[in-house]
Scaffold this active site. Structure first.
Site: not given
Ligand code: IMP
Ligand code: MG
Length: 174
Positions: A40-41, A97, A100, A128, A150, A156
């Site tokens: 969803k991000g 979004d 990572d 990142k 974050v 979220d």
């Protein structure tokens, strides 16, 4: 109580998206893009980005299972919601979004790559670099950030904070 510390302001996000959209438009020219949001991000980033890509485009979404805290990936990602549109012979732009470890992206590229897209690129609002696994490539990155957790602007923590207009570092009390 968790504390939020602003990392990237709303104004910074919005002006960076102007630049990303300009770069993407320059690269694709008049070609039609199939924009694929990873739920969803990515929902706010995608919404702001596509309104700046003033050309023929289609939008679709995919949702993949998350690993959860501290869970190491054992293999392929699980698709929770597949695409509706056939991507064969299309220029596909995946919208993420945040990248990572890069595992999600790695598996997504592999999966969508089997469906004969004409091209497959990725735009991520955040990256990142300190956490990237070897071989992680992202064609367009909004901001490279430190290896901190974050939230905001779609991201979220336990489904909270997605509606913030900025990005903040979340610190949980011990
Ligand atoms: P990766 O597979 O390790 O690259 O993880 C990517 C996904 O993990 C992202 O699409 C997010 O959903 C989630 N994630 C990674 N880092 C963060 C963070 O700092 N805040 C919120 N979600 C994150
Ligand atoms: Mg995600």
């Amino acid at each position: 109580m968790p504390t939020l510390e602003t990392l990237i302001t709303e104004a910074e996000i919005q002006s960076r998206i102007d630049q990303l959209a300009e770069a993407i438009r320059a690269d694709y020219g008049e070609s039609e893009i199939l924009v694929v949001g990873v739920l969803k991000g990515s929902f706010l980033f995608l919404a702001d980005l596509v309104r700046r890509l003033g050309q023929n485009l289609h939008v679709d979404f995919v949702q993949v299972s998350s690993y959860g805290d501290g869970v190491v990936s054992t293999g392929n990602i699980q698709i929770r919601k597949d695409l509706d549109i056939n991507i064969a012979h299309r220029d596909v732009l995946i919208v993420e979004d945040i990248v990572d470890t890069g595992l999600t992206l790695h598996h997504l590229r592999e999966l969508l790559g089997t469906r004969q897209p004409k091209s497959l690129k990725v735009v991520a609002l955040l990256g990142k670099p300190d956490a990237y696994m070897e071989g992680t490539t992202i064609e367009y990155v909004g901001f490279e950030i430190p290896n901190r957790f974050v939230v905001g602007y779609g991201l979220d923590y336990a489904e909270r904070y997605r509606n913030l207009s900025y990005i903040a570092v979340l610190t949980l009390d011990e």
